[in-house]
Motif scaffolding. Structure first.
Motif, mmCIF file in Angstrom:
data_model
loop_
_atom_site.group_PDB
_atom_site.id
_atom_site.type_symbol
_atom_site.label_atom_id
_atom_site.label_comp_id
_atom_site.label_asym_id
_atom_site.label_seq_id
_atom_site.Cartn_x
_atom_site.Cartn_y
_atom_site.Cartn_z
ATOM 1 N N GLU A 1 1.803 8.072 7.112
ATOM 2 C CA GLU A 1 1.160 9.204 6.451
ATOM 3 C C GLU A 1 -0.255 8.843 6.008
ATOM 4 O OE1 GLU A 1 4.432 11.567 4.045
ATOM 5 O OE2 GLU A 1 4.675 9.394 3.835
ATOM 6 N N GLY A 2 -0.529 7.533 5.878
ATOM 7 C CA GLY A 2 -1.867 7.077 5.544
ATOM 8 C C GLY A 2 -2.234 7.180 4.077
ATOM 9 N N THR A 3 -1.301 7.578 3.234
ATOM 10 C CA THR A 3 -1.570 7.703 1.805
ATOM 11 C C THR A 3 -0.250 7.733 1.052
ATOM 12 O OG1 THR A 3 -2.816 8.979 0.156
ATOM 13 C CG2 THR A 3 -1.570 10.248 1.787
ATOM 14 N N ARG A 4 -0.328 7.675 -0.271
ATOM 15 C CA ARG A 4 0.885 7.809 -1.087
ATOM 16 C C ARG A 4 1.334 9.265 -1.066
ATOM 17 N NH1 ARG A 4 -2.414 4.345 -3.912
ATOM 18 N NH2 ARG A 4 -3.331 6.087 -5.001
ATOM 19 N N ASN A 5 2.638 9.450 -1.009
ATOM 20 C CA ASN A 5 3.191 10.794 -0.958
ATOM 21 C C ASN A 5 4.446 10.854 -1.830
ATOM 22 O OD1 ASN A 5 4.186 13.327 -0.340
ATOM 23 N ND2 ASN A 5 4.924 12.751 1.682
ATOM 24 N N PRO A 6 4.318 11.335 -3.063
ATOM 25 C CA PRO A 6 5.484 11.399 -3.932
ATOM 26 C C PRO A 6 6.391 12.603 -3.648
ATOM 27 C CG PRO A 6 3.562 12.195 -5.096
ATOM 28 C CD PRO A 6 3.091 11.723 -3.740
ATOM 29 N N GLY A 7 6.017 13.419 -2.694
ATOM 30 C CA GLY A 7 6.774 14.643 -2.423
ATOM 31 C C GLY A 7 8.092 14.414 -1.723
ATOM 32 N N GLU A 8 8.821 15.492 -1.594
ATOM 33 C CA GLU A 8 10.137 15.475 -0.960
ATOM 34 C C GLU A 8 10.051 15.483 0.563
ATOM 35 O OE1 GLU A 8 13.360 15.839 -2.496
ATOM 36 O OE2 GLU A 8 12.386 15.359 -4.395
ATOM 37 N N THR A 9 8.943 15.981 1.104
ATOM 38 C CA THR A 9 8.803 16.056 2.556
ATOM 39 C C THR A 9 7.679 15.135 3.022
ATOM 40 O OG1 THR A 9 7.250 17.902 2.397
ATOM 41 C CG2 THR A 9 9.580 18.456 2.606
ATOM 42 N N LEU A 10 7.731 14.772 4.291
ATOM 43 C CA LEU A 10 6.717 13.896 4.862
ATOM 44 C C LEU A 10 5.416 14.656 5.105
ATOM 45 C CD1 LEU A 10 8.826 11.996 7.538
ATOM 46 C CD2 LEU A 10 7.985 11.087 5.382
ATOM 47 N N LEU A 11 4.307 13.958 4.939
ATOM 48 C CA LEU A 11 3.012 14.505 5.322
ATOM 49 C C LEU A 11 2.831 14.287 6.821
ATOM 50 C CD1 LEU A 11 0.826 13.009 2.437
ATOM 51 C CD2 LEU A 11 1.655 15.355 2.640
ATOM 52 N N PRO A 12 1.876 14.966 7.436
ATOM 53 C CA PRO A 12 1.624 14.696 8.858
ATOM 54 C C PRO A 12 1.216 13.236 9.056
ATOM 55 C CG PRO A 12 0.447 16.662 8.119
ATOM 56 C CD PRO A 12 1.027 16.024 6.897
ATOM 57 N N ILE B 1 8.355 1.433 10.004
ATOM 58 C CA ILE B 1 7.698 2.597 9.414
ATOM 59 C C ILE B 1 8.348 2.902 8.072
ATOM 60 C CG2 ILE B 1 7.230 5.047 9.711
ATOM 61 C CD1 ILE B 1 7.295 4.554 12.730
ATOM 62 N N ALA B 2 7.508 3.122 7.058
ATOM 63 C CA ALA B 2 8.019 3.452 5.725
ATOM 64 C C ALA B 2 7.179 4.556 5.114
ATOM 65 C CB ALA B 2 7.987 2.216 4.830
ATOM 66 N N ASN B 3 7.772 5.279 4.202
ATOM 67 C CA ASN B 3 7.086 6.314 3.455
ATOM 68 C C ASN B 3 6.539 5.678 2.179
ATOM 69 O OD1 ASN B 3 6.203 8.690 2.359
ATOM 70 N ND2 ASN B 3 8.227 9.489 1.884
ATOM 71 N N HIS B 4 5.243 5.759 1.981
ATOM 72 C CA HIS B 4 4.585 5.158 0.806
ATOM 73 C C HIS B 4 4.532 6.226 -0.285
ATOM 74 C CE1 HIS B 4 2.109 2.783 -1.672
ATOM 75 N NE2 HIS B 4 0.947 2.871 -1.041
ATOM 76 N N GLN B 5 5.375 6.082 -1.316
ATOM 77 C CA GLN B 5 5.477 7.124 -2.316
ATOM 78 C C GLN B 5 4.648 6.875 -3.568
ATOM 79 O OE1 GLN B 5 9.838 7.552 -2.542
ATOM 80 N NE2 GLN B 5 9.458 9.547 -1.637
ATOM 81 N N SER B 6 4.499 5.616 -3.976
ATOM 82 C CA SER B 6 3.725 5.341 -5.188
ATOM 83 C C SER B 6 3.325 3.875 -5.218
ATOM 84 C CB SER B 6 4.544 5.678 -6.436
ATOM 85 O OG SER B 6 5.529 4.691 -6.664
ATOM 86 N N ASN B 7 2.573 3.507 -6.247
ATOM 87 C CA ASN B 7 2.202 2.104 -6.408
ATOM 88 C C ASN B 7 3.405 1.230 -6.749
ATOM 89 O OD1 ASN B 7 -0.475 2.566 -5.817
ATOM 90 N ND2 ASN B 7 -1.035 2.905 -7.945
ATOM 91 N N TRP B 8 4.500 1.848 -7.169
ATOM 92 C CA TRP B 8 5.726 1.094 -7.466
ATOM 93 C C TRP B 8 6.386 0.575 -6.191
ATOM 94 C CZ3 TRP B 8 6.281 -0.444 -12.225
ATOM 95 C CH2 TRP B 8 5.707 0.295 -13.245
ATOM 96 N N ASP B 9 5.969 1.083 -5.028
ATOM 97 C CA ASP B 9 6.555 0.629 -3.760
ATOM 98 C C ASP B 9 6.449 -0.881 -3.594
ATOM 99 O OD1 ASP B 9 7.194 3.218 -3.115
ATOM 100 O OD2 ASP B 9 5.570 3.483 -1.676
ATOM 101 N N LEU B 10 5.387 -1.475 -4.094
ATOM 102 C CA LEU B 10 5.218 -2.921 -3.987
ATOM 103 C C LEU B 10 6.431 -3.648 -4.554
ATOM 104 C CD1 LEU B 10 3.547 -5.526 -3.519
ATOM 105 C CD2 LEU B 10 2.560 -5.144 -5.783
ATOM 106 N N PHE B 11 6.922 -3.173 -5.674
ATOM 107 C CA PHE B 11 8.032 -3.846 -6.337
ATOM 108 C C PHE B 11 9.382 -3.521 -5.691
ATOM 109 C CE2 PHE B 11 4.797 -3.079 -9.693
ATOM 110 C CZ PHE B 11 4.330 -4.383 -9.735
ATOM 111 N N LEU B 12 9.475 -2.373 -5.045
ATOM 112 C CA LEU B 12 10.728 -2.008 -4.394
ATOM 113 C C LEU B 12 10.778 -2.516 -2.955
ATOM 114 C CD1 LEU B 12 11.000 1.616 -5.761
ATOM 115 C CD2 LEU B 12 12.150 -0.426 -6.605
ATOM 116 N N LEU B 13 9.739 -2.232 -2.182
ATOM 117 C CA LEU B 13 9.720 -2.655 -0.778
ATOM 118 C C LEU B 13 9.553 -4.159 -0.642
ATOM 119 C CD1 LEU B 13 7.590 0.210 0.813
ATOM 120 C CD2 LEU B 13 10.075 -0.067 0.839
#
Length: 179
Positions: free
Chosen positions: A148-159, A71-83
């Motif tokens: 979370e099913g979507t990108r979430n750049p926030g500090e807290t997790l979405l449902p 399980i990972a938190n998807h924060q932005s399109n840059w995740d591809l390069f980091l993850l």
């Protein structure tokens, strides 16, 4: 000016890896180790182009036997390069069906054996997850999800989307709390 040059080079890397990856994907379609290869092909050159050094503590991730849920938190399109630098062996990912329309990347995502879910049709999504669960168990492959099913750049997790966790029961890995 340097920023613009780096963005152009990262874009060219994205297209080049997509093209090369498609050739690899066609030669060995749905190979569970392709995602690891594709992730590294995308990430390592991009990180160098951007002048970034990534330090990740991923020993526990790589120590797990195939067959786990990651399980990972998807924060932005840059995740591809980091993850992409930490993708473990024999791994598939769940993504939205519309990814297939992203030139090169979408086709590469599909050829990598990843699961494309139609989030608009709950019945089809459930069937895809059931089939995925069965195939992954048979092939001893892990699944990477972004609950979370979507990108979430926030500090807290979405449902979390509940559908991701309605998998048929299967034995857990001996050394991790997998589904």
């Amino acid at each position: 000016m340097l920023y613009l040059l780096r963005m152009v080079l990262v874009g060219l890397n994205f297209l080049f890896v997509g093209f090369v990856g498609l050739i690899i994907g066609v030669l060995r379609p749905f190979n569970p180790d392709d995602n690891r290869l594709f992730g590294r092909l995308y990430s390592h050159p991009a990180l160098r182009i951007l002048g970034l050094k990534l330090e990740a503590e991923v020993g526990p991730l790589h120590d797990q036997p195939p067959g786990c849920v990651i399980i990972a938190n998807h924060q932005s399109n840059w995740d591809l390069f980091l993850l992409g630098t930490v993708v473990p062996r024999r791994m598939a990912c769940i993504g939205k069906k519309s990814l297939k329309w992203v030139p090169f990347f979408g086709q590469l995502f599909w050829l990598g054996g990843n699961v494309l879910l139609n989030r608009e049709n709950a019945y089809q999504a459930r069937r895809a997850l059931q089939t995925t669960s069965r195939v992954l168990a048979e092939q001893n492959t892990s699944i990477w999800i972004f609950p979370e099913g979507t990108r979430n750049p926030g500090e807290t997790l979405l449902p979390f989307k509940k559908g991701r966790f309605r998998w048929p029961s299967r034995p857990a890995c001996p050394s991790c709390p997998c589904v």
